[in-house]
Design a protein around this motif. Structure first.
Motif, PDB file in Angstrom:
ATOM      1  N   UNK A  31       7.743  -6.681 -17.293  1.00  0.00           N
ATOM      2  CA  UNK A  31       7.842  -6.691 -15.825  1.00  0.00           C
ATOM      3  C   UNK A  31       7.200  -5.436 -15.251  1.00  0.00           C
ATOM      4  N   UNK A  32       7.582  -4.291 -15.830  1.00  0.00           N
ATOM      5  CA  UNK A  32       7.019  -3.028 -15.330  1.00  0.00           C
ATOM      6  C   UNK A  32       5.508  -3.012 -15.452  1.00  0.00           C
ATOM      7  N   UNK A  33       5.037  -3.523 -16.569  1.00  0.00           N
ATOM      8  CA  UNK A  33       3.598  -3.503 -16.803  1.00  0.00           C
ATOM      9  C   UNK A  33       2.879  -4.372 -15.767  1.00  0.00           C
ATOM     10  N   UNK A  34       3.463  -5.535 -15.513  1.00  0.00           N
ATOM     11  CA  UNK A  34       2.838  -6.414 -14.514  1.00  0.00           C
ATOM     12  C   UNK A  34       2.745  -5.700 -13.169  1.00  0.00           C
ATOM     13  N   UNK A  35       3.845  -5.069 -12.806  1.00  0.00           N
ATOM     14  CA  UNK A  35       3.915  -4.368 -11.528  1.00  0.00           C
ATOM     15  C   UNK A  35       2.876  -3.251 -11.446  1.00  0.00           C
ATOM     16  N   UNK A  36       2.927  -2.373 -12.448  1.00  0.00           N
ATOM     17  CA  UNK A  36       2.056  -1.203 -12.392  1.00  0.00           C
ATOM     18  C   UNK A  36       0.596  -1.577 -12.555  1.00  0.00           C
ATOM     19  N   UNK A  37       0.348  -2.541 -13.434  1.00  0.00           N
ATOM     20  CA  UNK A  37      -1.060  -2.874 -13.644  1.00  0.00           C
ATOM     21  C   UNK A  37      -1.648  -3.518 -12.396  1.00  0.00           C
ATOM     22  N   UNK A  38      -0.836  -4.324 -11.686  1.00  0.00           N
ATOM     23  CA  UNK A  38      -1.398  -4.929 -10.474  1.00  0.00           C
ATOM     24  C   UNK A  38      -1.700  -3.852  -9.432  1.00  0.00           C
ATOM     25  N   UNK A  39      -0.770  -2.901  -9.278  1.00  0.00           N
ATOM     26  CA  UNK A  39      -1.038  -1.793  -8.349  1.00  0.00           C
ATOM     27  C   UNK A  39      -2.266  -1.012  -8.783  1.00  0.00           C
TER      28      UNK A  39
ATOM     29  N   UNK B 201       0.828  -1.203   0.000  1.00  0.00           N
ATOM     30  CA  UNK B 201       0.000   0.000   0.000  1.00  0.00           C
ATOM     31  C   UNK B 201       0.863   1.254   0.000  1.00  0.00           C
ATOM     32  N   UNK B 202       2.040   1.147   0.638  1.00  0.00           N
ATOM     33  CA  UNK B 202       2.981   2.286   0.606  1.00  0.00           C
ATOM     34  C   UNK B 202       3.375   2.601  -0.839  1.00  0.00           C
ATOM     35  N   UNK B 203       3.740   1.547  -1.555  1.00  0.00           N
ATOM     36  CA  UNK B 203       4.160   1.743  -2.939  1.00  0.00           C
ATOM     37  C   UNK B 203       2.981   2.205  -3.782  1.00  0.00           C
ATOM     38  N   UNK B 204       1.836   1.581  -3.516  1.00  0.00           N
ATOM     39  CA  UNK B 204       0.662   1.886  -4.334  1.00  0.00           C
ATOM     40  C   UNK B 204       0.247   3.336  -4.169  1.00  0.00           C
ATOM     41  N   UNK B 205       0.580   3.920  -3.040  1.00  0.00           N
ATOM     42  CA  UNK B 205       0.123   5.271  -2.782  1.00  0.00           C
ATOM     43  C   UNK B 205       1.106   6.352  -3.200  1.00  0.00           C
ATOM     44  N   UNK B 206       2.187   5.925  -3.885  1.00  0.00           N
ATOM     45  CA  UNK B 206       3.151   6.938  -4.322  1.00  0.00           C
ATOM     46  C   UNK B 206       2.510   7.839  -5.365  1.00  0.00           C
ATOM     47  N   UNK B 207       1.774   7.232  -6.294  1.00  0.00           N
ATOM     48  CA  UNK B 207       1.134   8.007  -7.364  1.00  0.00           C
ATOM     49  C   UNK B 207      -0.355   8.093  -7.107  1.00  0.00           C
ATOM     50  N   UNK B 208      -0.964   9.130  -7.641  1.00  0.00           N
ATOM     51  CA  UNK B 208      -2.418   9.125  -7.567  1.00  0.00           C
ATOM     52  C   UNK B 208      -2.952   8.224  -8.664  1.00  0.00           C
ATOM     53  N   UNK B 209      -4.228   8.005  -8.626  1.00  0.00           N
ATOM     54  CA  UNK B 209      -4.838   7.009  -9.494  1.00  0.00           C
ATOM     55  C   UNK B 209      -4.634   7.354 -10.963  1.00  0.00           C
ATOM     56  N   UNK B 210      -4.750   8.632 -11.273  1.00  0.00           N
ATOM     57  CA  UNK B 210      -4.668   9.041 -12.674  1.00  0.00           C
ATOM     58  C   UNK B 210      -3.253   8.814 -13.226  1.00  0.00           C
TER      59      UNK B 210
ATOM     60  N   UNK C  47      -1.070   6.805 -12.112  1.00  0.00           N
ATOM     61  CA  UNK C  47      -0.871   5.368 -12.177  1.00  0.00           C
ATOM     62  C   UNK C  47      -1.514   4.806 -13.446  1.00  0.00           C
ATOM     63  N   UNK C  48      -2.694   5.304 -13.762  1.00  0.00           N
ATOM     64  CA  UNK C  48      -3.393   4.864 -14.958  1.00  0.00           C
ATOM     65  C   UNK C  48      -2.627   5.217 -16.213  1.00  0.00           C
ATOM     66  N   UNK C  49      -2.093   6.425 -16.236  1.00  0.00           N
ATOM     67  CA  UNK C  49      -1.354   6.865 -17.419  1.00  0.00           C
ATOM     68  C   UNK C  49      -0.113   6.006 -17.605  1.00  0.00           C
TER      69      UNK C  49
ATOM     70  N   UNK D 275       0.441   2.945 -16.485  1.00  0.00           N
ATOM     71  CA  UNK D 275       0.061   1.591 -16.868  1.00  0.00           C
ATOM     72  C   UNK D 275      -0.350   1.535 -18.331  1.00  0.00           C
ATOM     73  N   UNK D 276      -1.170   2.506 -18.719  1.00  0.00           N
ATOM     74  CA  UNK D 276      -1.672   2.504 -20.094  1.00  0.00           C
ATOM     75  C   UNK D 276      -0.536   2.705 -21.096  1.00  0.00           C
ATOM     76  N   UNK D 277       0.409   3.596 -20.776  1.00  0.00           N
ATOM     77  CA  UNK D 277       1.505   3.826 -21.735  1.00  0.00           C
ATOM     78  C   UNK D 277       2.358   2.571 -21.862  1.00  0.00           C
ATOM     79  N   UNK D 278       2.615   1.923 -20.724  1.00  0.00           N
ATOM     80  CA  UNK D 278       3.403   0.691 -20.793  1.00  0.00           C
ATOM     81  C   UNK D 278       2.678  -0.352 -21.638  1.00  0.00           C
ATOM     82  N   UNK D 279       1.396  -0.395 -21.447  1.00  0.00           N
ATOM     83  CA  UNK D 279       0.577  -1.358 -22.173  1.00  0.00           C
ATOM     84  C   UNK D 279       0.612  -1.063 -23.664  1.00  0.00           C
ATOM     85  N   UNK D 280       0.482   0.209 -24.003  1.00  0.00           N
ATOM     86  CA  UNK D 280       0.485   0.585 -25.413  1.00  0.00           C
ATOM     87  C   UNK D 280       1.856   0.337 -26.019  1.00  0.00           C
ATOM     88  N   UNK D 281       2.892   0.592 -25.232  1.00  0.00           N
ATOM     89  CA  UNK D 281       4.258   0.341 -25.712  1.00  0.00           C
ATOM     90  C   UNK D 281       4.421  -1.130 -26.063  1.00  0.00           C
TER      91      UNK D 281
END
Lengths: 611, 259
Positions: free
Chosen positions: B178-186, B128-137, B139-141, B143-149
């Motif tokens: 790896x990054x995508x898995x991480x960010x998308x799960x968060x 939760x500490x890590x998850x709260x570093x970024x706000x939701x938006x 985090x979404x951006x 995740x989405x950019x990694x996904x699109x990449x």
């Protein structure tokens, strides 16, 4: 000289320094003495045990000396005095044992032993002499010397009666015992020498004056003067049959002097001055009381032992208060019964009040033959939060011995309007320690001054359509890429597939050339190109070399694939026309060529649809 | 006919232009309101500042700075619950901002109810500490950019078969994966939290929390203003709340406000 003096004082100082702790630790002297060493029979004497020293106030009561064979124990009392002299505390504590001499003779009071802080202290033995009769003759009363020699039966004229208001009572209900002296003789003085043992009772004494009120009563034709000397209310603490020992009273009675000669002054001088005094001990009867247990039936759950008849009141000093200002809640229990042991009624105070332990006041009236009074509980409440607060009704249960059932009384609820105080609650954070506040600082941080980037408030972006479109995009591209890859692979590995894929393209290309030849007016080449297009298309589609194909072969191949006769025949018709026109060059005008071109194109398209 | 088409085209253009214009003017209006609010705050007129800041939300705009300043103004005006509410809202948009966290913590000192946090497994608190570093938006951006990449890289790899590209691409591809898995799960955890963990602040001075929805329920415990509760269920105008120590009860909906 002064040098020696100095040395001396230093030594004393040293001595004091060394000694002082010892003094404070174990400084106790014990001594014993008698108030008189020669005691007449049946008379009281006192044994004083005196403890001196700083530790005396903590010392326990010394053990009672065993002198039962010549004296009866009557009671103990103690006194204590503390003095400060030059900063030194001296304490003296005296325990006094009261005895009555019971046997004539010379005796010794054995040493009294006191164990304290691991040390034992002993007093010296004290000799005592008990003599017959009045050992201490009373001056001005010469006749008393003879009184002991003339035992006089006074039981008819002087007795003690104990009256009980009822014999059957409930536990914790009051029984009132009245001790009265009935006398037909003059009593000059009396003293209670033995009190009944009231273990298991809670006793409440009615006040009696030293000069009791005297009434007249006639019993068995004899007139008595009656004095009420003691009145006590007893509350039995447990059920069962209880027996109270008799009360013992020593009386000094004045009897008229017996005269040998009767003269006219006799009656005239019949007054104390001329009478003689006799000591008499009188006893009341033992009293037996039956104590009934409280009935179990109908016992309220919150009953806590109160017996009697009570009323309950609750009030607050103000009904509107600001936060953090104190109000007082007064709960008053009043009525008849044992006020002293009344339990605190359960008060349900809302959690938003800070509550302090109640201040309890008792007032007891001992009048009119019964004990009544009130017990007041004063709660200080400090509201911490504004709003309407309700103190729920307070209830109290007791047993009414008259009605023989349990009663429950309750107050009405109290509503308190708490207003917001002048000081906002924020100024004093509640429940934080000082260190925390110091660490955190005294104020919040300042506002943000720079212009922010404003975002439109709306549904979350992950619920918007574009989010899903973006999510789906890579899937589509991936699918497209995979499809293309598959196609490219097939092209490179499968010749038939490649030719078939190319067939339309080639045919179109050839038709285009044919069209061009038609416009140039070269019918031979036109028909040749159309033929090539048709043949090439078949060759590519079926993957056979187009060069060696003849019309019959085409016919067979197409029919084998199960293509409609009409389409095949039309296609073959076109091929035949081509062959005919190519190898038999006749003039053919543009119109004819155009019609044929369209016909061939249609045949191709039809075939492409089904092949 | 042709004329009509042209008019239509112009109209469409005008519409778009006007939309842009309105948006632009609205944005500048919001900025003016924000600055006015700041000015009033500096003068100590906190009530007026509050009404200015609140206007921004009614116009349909938000930013963590607005919520933060609004929280400050409420705090200074003595409205503790609303102050905490707005600090929490600001924190939602900017979870790691030091000013927000300081003021929120400070305001929470005045909250009477101390509700102990149930101890969590260290791994969850770490996540939760890590998850709260970024706000939701953000985090979404990310995740989405990694996904699109990844979504462009894989088709490219399929289409382009140049060996050199394949070698170069493999490293990037694995890293992106790896990054995508991480960010998308968060990101999924955060969305789940945002959708299911609806928190609210108690706005009234004191509320007796009931065991059931309706006045007939018995009082279970008492809460005071400023406490953060989790909304779990709703029945008419009653909401089921849950405290961080696991206590559950019902209270009226208008006594709390969602963060």
């Amino acid at each position: 000289m002064s040098c020696i003096f100095k040395q001396k004082s230093a030594l004393i100082l040293l001595f004091l320094l060394l000694r002082n702790p010892v003094i404070f630790a174990q400084d106790l002297q014990v001594s014993a003495n008698l108030n008189r060493t020669v005691v007449p029979l049946d008379q009281a004497f006192e044994l004083n045990v005196e403890l001196n020293g700083a530790d005396a106030q903590n010392a326990p009561q010394p053990a009672l000396p065993d002198i039962e064979d010549f004296a009866a124990f009557r009671g103990t009392s103690s006194s204590q005095s503390i003095q400060f002299i030059n900063g030194q505390m001296s304490v003296s504590k005296i325990f006094t044992f009261h005895f009555v001499a019971t046997r004539v003779g010379k005796f010794q009071i054995p040493p009294i032993r006191l164990n304290f802080k691991g040390k034992s202290f002993t007093t010296k033995a004290i000799p005592i002499e008990i003599v017959k009769g009045a050992a201490a003759p009373k001056p001005g009363n010469p006749s008393s010397r003879r009184s002991a020699n003339e035992p006089l039966d006074l039981s008819e004229q002087l007795f003690l009666k104990a009256a009980v208001n009822k014999n059957r009572i409930y536990q914790n209900e009051a029984v009132i015992i009245t001790y009265k002296i009935y006398t037909a003789v003059n009593i000059t003085n009396y003293g209670i020498s033995q009190l009944p043992n009231t273990v298991g009772f809670w006793s409440e004494e009615f006040p009696t004056s030293n000069r009791p009120k005297i009434t007249d009563e006639v019993i068995n034709g004899r007139q008595y003067r009656v004095a009420e000397i003691k009145k006590v209310a007893l509350y039995p603490q447990s059920a069962g049959v209880k027996t109270l020992d008799p009360l013992v009273v020593d009386c000094e009675v004045q009897l008229p002097r017996q005269r040998r000669r009767r003269d006219i002054f006799d009656s005239f001088f019949d007054d104390p001055f001329f009478s003689r005094s006799v000591r008499r001990t009188i006893r009341s009867d033992a009293i037996s009381i039956e104590v009934m247990p409280l009935p179990e039936e109908g016992k309220p759950s919150d009953f806590s032992g109160a017996v009697g008849n009570y009323s309950l009141q609750a009030s607050v000093d103000k009904h509107a208060v600001k936060t953090n200002e104190a109000i007082t809640l007064k709960v008053k229990l009043a009525g008849r019964g044992n006020i002293k042991i009344l339990p605190n009624p359960k008060v349900d105070i809302p959690a938003d009040f800070e509550v302090y332990d109640p201040e309890i006041k008792e007032s007891i009236q001992r009048k009119g033959g019964q004990i009544s009074g009130s017990k007041t509980f004063e709660y200080v409440l400090i509201p911490r939060f504004p709003g309407k607060q309700v103190i729920k009704p307070i209830s109290f249960s007791y047993f009414d011995p008259v009605k023989r059932n349990y009663q429950r009384i309750r107050t009405s609820p109290i509503t308190i309007d708490v207003l917001k105080g002048d000081k906002p609650i924020l100024s004093a954070p509640v429940g934080t320690s000082k260190e925390d506040v110091q660490f955190i600082g005294k104020d919040i941080r300042f506002i943000q001054l720079y212009l922010p980037e404003f975002e439109k408030i709306g549904t979350a972006f992950y619920k918007r359509i574009y989010f899903f479109v973006l999510l789906f995009c890579p899937v589509v591209t991936l699918a497209l890429a995979l499809a293309y890859n598959k196609h490219a692979e097939k092209l490179s590995s499968n010749v038939a597939y490649a030719r078939s894929r190319r067939a339309n393209q080639m045919a179109l290309k050839r038709l285009k050339t044919a069209n061009k030849k038609m416009r140039e007016g070269k019918p031979g080449e036109f028909y040749s190109e159309v033929s090539k297009a048709l043949m090439g298309f078949i060759g590519d589609k079926i993957n056979v070399p187009a060069a060696g194909l003849i019309t019959e072969q085409v016919d067979a191949l197409l029919r084998k694939r199960g293509i409609e006769d009409q389409i095949v025949s039309r296609f073959l018709d076109c091929l035949n026309t081509c062959d005919f026109k190519r190898f038999a060059p006749t003039d053919s005008d543009n119109g004819e060529m155009k019609t044929f071109f369209n016909k061939a194109k249609k045949a191709l398209i039809d075939l492409d649809r089904v092949i | 006919m042709k004329n009509f088409v042209i008019t239509q085209k112009y109209f469409l253009f005008l519409l778009v232009f006007m939309n842009v214009l309105v948006k632009f003017s609205l944005a500048s209006e919001v900025e003016a309101i924000f600055l006015k609010g700041n000015e009033l705050y500096k003068q100590g007129d906190y009530l007026a500042a509050i009404s200015e800041y609140e206007k921004i939300a009614t116009l349909g705009f938000e930013s963590w700075e607005v919520y933060y300043n609004l929280g400050n103004a409420y705090y200074k005006d003595g409205q503790l619950a609303r102050a905490i509410l707005n600090f929490e809202r600001a924190k939602k948009l900017n979870p790691k901002n030091e000013d927000i966290n300081f003021n929120l913590e400070f305001a929470n000192l005045s909250v009477v109810d101390r509700i102990p946090q149930l101890p969590t497994l260290f791994i969850f608190s770490w996540i939760s500490q890590v998850a709260n570093v970024f706000n939701l938006q953000t985090l979404g951006i990310i995740t989405l950019s990694l996904y699109l990449l990844l979504g462009t890289m894989i088709p490219l790899r399929i289409l382009l078969k140049a060996k050199s590209f394949k070698k170069l691409g493999a490293g990037i591809l694995i890293a992106t994966c790896i990054l995508l898995t991480f960010f998308s799960s968060i990101f999924i955890i955060r969305i789940y939290e945002a959708e299911n963990k609806i928190e609210a602040i108690v706005l009234v001075d004191k509320v007796d929390v009931k065991s059931a929805p309706g006045e007939a329920g018995t009082d279970v415990f008492t809460l005071h203003l400023g406490v953060k509760v989790q909304l779990q269920d709703q029945s008419l105008n009653w909401v089921k709340i849950r405290l961080s120590d696991g206590k559950v009860g019902w209270m009226k909906q208008d006594q709390v406000e969602k963060i």
